[in-house]
Write a protein that holds these residues in place. Structure first.
Motif, PDB file in Angstrom:
ATOM      1  N   ILE A  16       0.782  -1.153  -0.031  1.00 45.18           N
ATOM      2  CA  ILE A  16       0.090  -0.034   0.000  1.00 45.18           C
ATOM      3  C   ILE A  16       0.926   1.393   0.059  1.00 45.18           C
ATOM      4  O   ILE A  16       0.599   2.203  -0.821  1.00 45.18           O
ATOM      5  N   LEU A  17       1.923   1.308   0.717  1.00 47.54           N
ATOM      6  CA  LEU A  17       2.657   2.453   1.022  1.00 47.54           C
ATOM      7  C   LEU A  17       3.606   2.680  -0.371  1.00 47.54           C
ATOM      8  O   LEU A  17       3.775   3.662  -0.941  1.00 47.54           O
ATOM      9  N   VAL A  18       3.809   1.619  -0.979  1.00 54.70           N
ATOM     10  CA  VAL A  18       4.440   1.696  -2.267  1.00 54.70           C
ATOM     11  C   VAL A  18       3.451   2.117  -3.273  1.00 54.70           C
ATOM     12  O   VAL A  18       4.008   3.034  -4.162  1.00 54.70           O
ATOM     13  N   ALA A  19       2.326   1.529  -3.152  1.00 53.88           N
ATOM     14  CA  ALA A  19       1.340   2.199  -4.237  1.00 53.88           C
ATOM     15  C   ALA A  19       1.260   3.393  -4.429  1.00 53.88           C
ATOM     16  O   ALA A  19       0.974   4.454  -5.184  1.00 53.88           O
ATOM     17  N   ILE A  20       1.006   4.056  -2.857  1.00 56.25           N
ATOM     18  CA  ILE A  20       0.762   5.532  -2.768  1.00 56.25           C
ATOM     19  C   ILE A  20       2.143   6.314  -3.241  1.00 56.25           C
ATOM     20  O   ILE A  20       1.921   7.527  -3.627  1.00 56.25           O
ATOM     21  N   GLY A  21       3.161   5.777  -2.963  1.00 55.98           N
ATOM     22  CA  GLY A  21       4.598   6.447  -3.289  1.00 55.98           C
ATOM     23  C   GLY A  21       4.470   6.514  -4.822  1.00 55.98           C
ATOM     24  O   GLY A  21       4.681   7.836  -5.474  1.00 55.98           O
TER      25      GLY A  21
END
Length: 78
Positions: A16-21
């Motif tokens: 999720i954090l990578v996708a947001i990034g």
């Protein structure tokens, strides 16, 4: 059972954090915070994420050095 749930939650949070990034690369936002944090979480369990985290860190370091050089040229020119 508890360890599997913990590993799944860590992986999910990392993705999720990578996708947001990645979204914040295209849109204005703090991608520089979300990508390394997500990759760091994923690197706890996946070897491929360790490689991408190292690449990300290397690119961010090169960018910082380049910006420092540009800033020094600008600062001492004026």
């Amino acid at each position: 059972m508890g360890r599997t749930i913990k590993n799944t939650l860590i992986s999910l949070a990392g993705f999720i954090l990578v996708a947001i990034g990645l979204i914040f690369i295209l849109l204005p936002g703090p991608a520089i915070l979300f990508l390394p944090l997500g990759l760091a979480l994923l690197s706890l369990q996946h070897d491929w994420a360790k490689l991408w985290l190292k690449r990300c860190q290397r690119l961010m370091r090169k960018s910082a050095v380049k910006l420092d050089k540009m800033w020094l040229k600008f600062k001492y020119r004026n």
